[in-house]
Design an enzyme around this catalytic site. Structure first.
Site, PDB file in Angstrom:
ATOM      1  N   ASP A  47      33.505  45.991  38.052  1.00  0.00           N
ATOM      2  CA  ASP A  47      32.471  44.960  37.940  1.00  0.00           C
ATOM      3  C   ASP A  47      31.208  45.397  37.181  1.00  0.00           C
ATOM      4  O   ASP A  47      30.724  46.519  37.360  1.00  0.00           O
ATOM      5  CB  ASP A  47      31.984  44.554  39.341  1.00  0.00           C
ATOM      6  CG  ASP A  47      33.107  44.159  40.268  1.00  0.00           C
ATOM      7  OD1 ASP A  47      34.271  44.189  39.856  1.00  0.00           O
ATOM      8  OD2 ASP A  47      32.802  43.834  41.427  1.00  0.00           O
ATOM      9  N   SER A 107      29.650  46.513  44.585  1.00  0.00           N
ATOM     10  CA  SER A 107      28.878  45.673  43.664  1.00  0.00           C
ATOM     11  C   SER A 107      27.547  45.181  44.205  1.00  0.00           C
ATOM     12  O   SER A 107      27.353  45.055  45.414  1.00  0.00           O
ATOM     13  CB  SER A 107      29.719  44.489  43.227  1.00  0.00           C
ATOM     14  OG  SER A 107      30.709  44.987  42.368  1.00  0.00           O
ATOM     15  N   ARG A 166      30.297  41.512  51.107  1.00  0.00           N
ATOM     16  CA  ARG A 166      29.736  42.399  50.080  1.00  0.00           C
ATOM     17  C   ARG A 166      29.162  41.647  48.878  1.00  0.00           C
ATOM     18  O   ARG A 166      29.217  40.451  48.794  1.00  0.00           O
ATOM     19  CB  ARG A 166      30.822  43.368  49.603  1.00  0.00           C
ATOM     20  CG  ARG A 166      32.105  42.710  49.120  1.00  0.00           C
ATOM     21  CD  ARG A 166      33.140  43.779  48.690  1.00  0.00           C
ATOM     22  NE  ARG A 166      34.384  43.156  48.305  1.00  0.00           N
ATOM     23  CZ  ARG A 166      35.452  43.042  49.101  1.00  0.00           C
ATOM     24  NH1 ARG A 166      35.433  43.526  50.319  1.00  0.00           N
ATOM     25  NH2 ARG A 166      36.556  42.448  48.653  1.00  0.00           N
ATOM     26  N   GLU A 223      34.455  36.928  46.302  1.00  0.00           N
ATOM     27  CA  GLU A 223      33.858  38.135  45.736  1.00  0.00           C
ATOM     28  C   GLU A 223      32.805  37.740  44.703  1.00  0.00           C
ATOM     29  O   GLU A 223      32.900  36.698  44.047  1.00  0.00           O
ATOM     30  CB  GLU A 223      34.941  39.006  45.078  1.00  0.00           C
ATOM     31  CG  GLU A 223      35.928  39.593  46.085  1.00  0.00           C
ATOM     32  CD  GLU A 223      36.767  40.720  45.515  1.00  0.00           C
ATOM     33  OE1 GLU A 223      37.316  40.554  44.418  1.00  0.00           O
ATOM     34  OE2 GLU A 223      36.861  41.780  46.172  1.00  0.00           O
TER      35      GLU A 223
HETATM   36  C1  FRU Z   1      35.391  42.898  42.795  1.00  0.00           C
HETATM   37  C2  FRU Z   1      35.179  43.928  43.888  1.00  0.00           C
HETATM   38  C3  FRU Z   1      33.907  43.629  44.656  1.00  0.00           C
HETATM   39  C4  FRU Z   1      33.559  44.974  45.225  1.00  0.00           C
HETATM   40  C5  FRU Z   1      33.997  45.921  44.132  1.00  0.00           C
HETATM   41  C6  FRU Z   1      34.588  47.210  44.645  1.00  0.00           C
HETATM   42  O1  FRU Z   1      36.136  43.383  41.749  1.00  0.00           O
HETATM   43  O2  FRU Z   1      36.286  43.968  44.760  1.00  0.00           O
HETATM   44  O3  FRU Z   1      34.022  42.620  45.619  1.00  0.00           O
HETATM   45  O4  FRU Z   1      32.211  45.112  45.524  1.00  0.00           O
HETATM   46  O5  FRU Z   1      34.969  45.227  43.372  1.00  0.00           O
HETATM   47  O6  FRU Z   1      34.953  48.054  43.612  1.00  0.00           O
END
Ligand code: FRU
Length: 484
Positions: A47, A107, A166, A223
């Site tokens: 991300d 993230s 998250r 997400e």
């Molecule tokens: C999305 C994700 C987020 C998380 C991160 C972990 O691609 O799964 O939700 O914070 O990647 O690497």
């Protein structure tokens, strides 16, 4: 190589110089490294995080597992830019090195306060029973690049959320700071929670409620939610994992979607009159798009050109993932447009009228004009038999189709090899960016977008015209000052 859990979570300091050297040498052999897109120096990029403006520069971090093409122990790597086109890497910045983020700096977002950049992110922690504890935490970055973590949890996991909670995004709405966090409730439904900074103190958050955006509740996890305001209208970009295809069809393993609201009611935690849910990108690899209201008034976005739980041919060269170009978001006639920032034109070197080409450097931009009631088909990354990435523009049917089945090494086959979307039948345009193993196609200046990866063979560098005769311009693109 088998990526065991042990290997994925091996502490950074336990990787030897030799191992790192080996990874670097392997990457140097890759035929698919991009020319003008952001890519990880080593390992996996996922991300975009902390996209912001700080100390007179654009800042964005890429989330990274530096030791191979796997989802392992994640950190944030800082990139800086003065034009949103040329990026310089300034170092590994948020390391998974405290009890609040020991299993990954996940993230989050960023915003400047006084002379520091506040980073708001998820600390991923696994306890001795490998139970996950998601902590919404913060850090302050100063102008010299020094990072100081705030030693407390800023937002706790709510009682009604599972451990999937998250990706905090901080934003300013009419002078008040808010944050949204993506999650999963105990009924295993994805949702988004809205918080408010008490007295505008970014270390003190109180919950307002679950964001009401007419959530259809078919997704099991939201997400990377991002709320931006375009002409005062709220636009929510998010990744509803498991969304029912009856609600909105999509082709990828997980979708990146959006909704446009009429207005935003902070007391009710509601987007008023939200539009139906829409695909942000009709291509193959676009996820976790991060957007923010920039201080200059623009709304800027950047996407991960990659997807979770997908293996890529570049994995065997120890790299995976890239960023999209930085896109400006706008609303026209109630529709969302996404288009690369104007500074992208600075990459243009040689130009010539669009025509078939037997050979190119696979680093170019095409501007094509498509007349009403015509059909055109071009093949990019074409070999001498005209096999490559097939793009069909059918303005009689009002349909664009992108087919990557013959564009080099196949991958993600479970999710199909072609994607289509409807367009108006009127005359329109297509702007296409090609970069070694990346394509980004913008129809009608960004009304519809197809992004994705292909992994061409060495002889796939041509352009073929297999139907019609689209006119336009070919620009060779030259990055010039490559950062690393
Ligand atoms: C999305 C994700 C987020 C998380 C991160 C972990 O691609 O799964 O939700 O914070 O990647 O690497």
């Amino acid at each position: 190589m088998a990526w065991t859990t042990e290997k994925r979570y091996k502490r950074y300091e336990d990787w030897t110089q030799e191992e790192v050297q080996h990874i670097k040498e392997n990457i140097a052999k890759s035929p698919w490294r991009a020319n003008y897109h952001v890519e990880p120096q080593t390992g996996l990029l996922n991300d975009p995080n902390g996209f912001s403006y700080f100390d007179g520069k654009w800042v964005v971090f890429y989330q990274n597992f530096p030791f191979g093409a796997a989802h392992g122990l994640k950190c944030w790597v800082q990139m800086e830019s003065d034009d949103l086109v040329h990026f310089t890497e300034t170092g590994l910045r948020v390391l998974p090195d405290t009890p609040l983020d020991s299993h990954g700096a996940y993230s989050g977002s960023a915003m400047q306060f006084d002379d520091k950049l506040f980073l708001f992110y998820t600390g991923n922690v696994r306890d001795e029973n490998w139970v996950r504890h998601p902590y919404q935490i913060g850090a302050l970055l100063d102008k010299s690049g020094k990072l100081e973590k705030i030693d407390k949890v800023l937002i706790e996991q709510p009682a009604e959320a599972t451990d999937h909670f998250r990706d905090p995004q901080i934003f300013n709405y009419k002078g008040q700071f808010y944050a949204i966090v993506g999650g999963q409730n105990l009924d295993k439904q994805g949702y988004v929670k809205l918080y408010k900074a008490v007295d505008n103190d970014y270390t003190n958050w109180e919950v307002i409620g679950d964001l009401d955006f007419a959530n259809d509740k078919t997704a099991y996890m939201m997400e990377c939610p991002n709320l931006v305001f375009i002409n005062d209208q709220p636009v929510l970009l998010y990744c509803p994992q498991g969304l029912s295809k009856d609600v909105q069809d999509y082709g990828n393993i997980y979708p990146n979607m959006y909704k446009i609201g009429q207005s935003f009611d902070t007391n009710k935690a509601a987007m008023i009159n939200p539009s139906p849910i829409q695909n942000l990108d009709y291509g193959f690899d676009c996820y976790a798009t991060q957007a923010f209201n920039a201080p200059d008034g623009r709304v800027l976005a950047v996407s991960w050109l990659g997807l979770p739980d997908v293996e890529y041919p570049s994995d065997r060269f120890d790299h995976q993932g890239a960023f999209s170009l930085v896109k400006e978001l706008s609303l026209k006639d109630g529709k969302l447009y996404q288009y690369p920032v104007p500074a992208i034109k600075d990459l243009r070197a040689e130009e010539q009228p669009f025509a078939a080409l037997t050979e190119s450097k696979n680093s170019y931009e095409l501007e094509l004009n498509l007349a009403a009631d015509t059909e055109h088909e071009i093949v990019l990354f074409a070999d001498k038999d005209g096999k490559g990435l097939r793009i069909n523009f059918d303005l009689k049917a009002g349909l664009v189709t992108v087919d990557r089945s013959l564009a080099g090494e196949p991958f993600a086959l479970d999710f199909g090899t072609s994607r289509s979307c409807n367009i108006d039948k009127e005359a329109t345009s297509a702007t296409i960016f090609i970069d070694k193993s990346i394509f980004e196609i913008f129809i009608n200046k960004g009304e519809k977008v197809f992004s994705g990866r292909v992994f061409p063979r060495e002889d796939q560098t041509g352009i073929a015209i297999t139907k019609g005769n689209p006119t336009g311009t070919y620009y060779e693109l030259d990055y010039g000052r490559k950062a690393n």
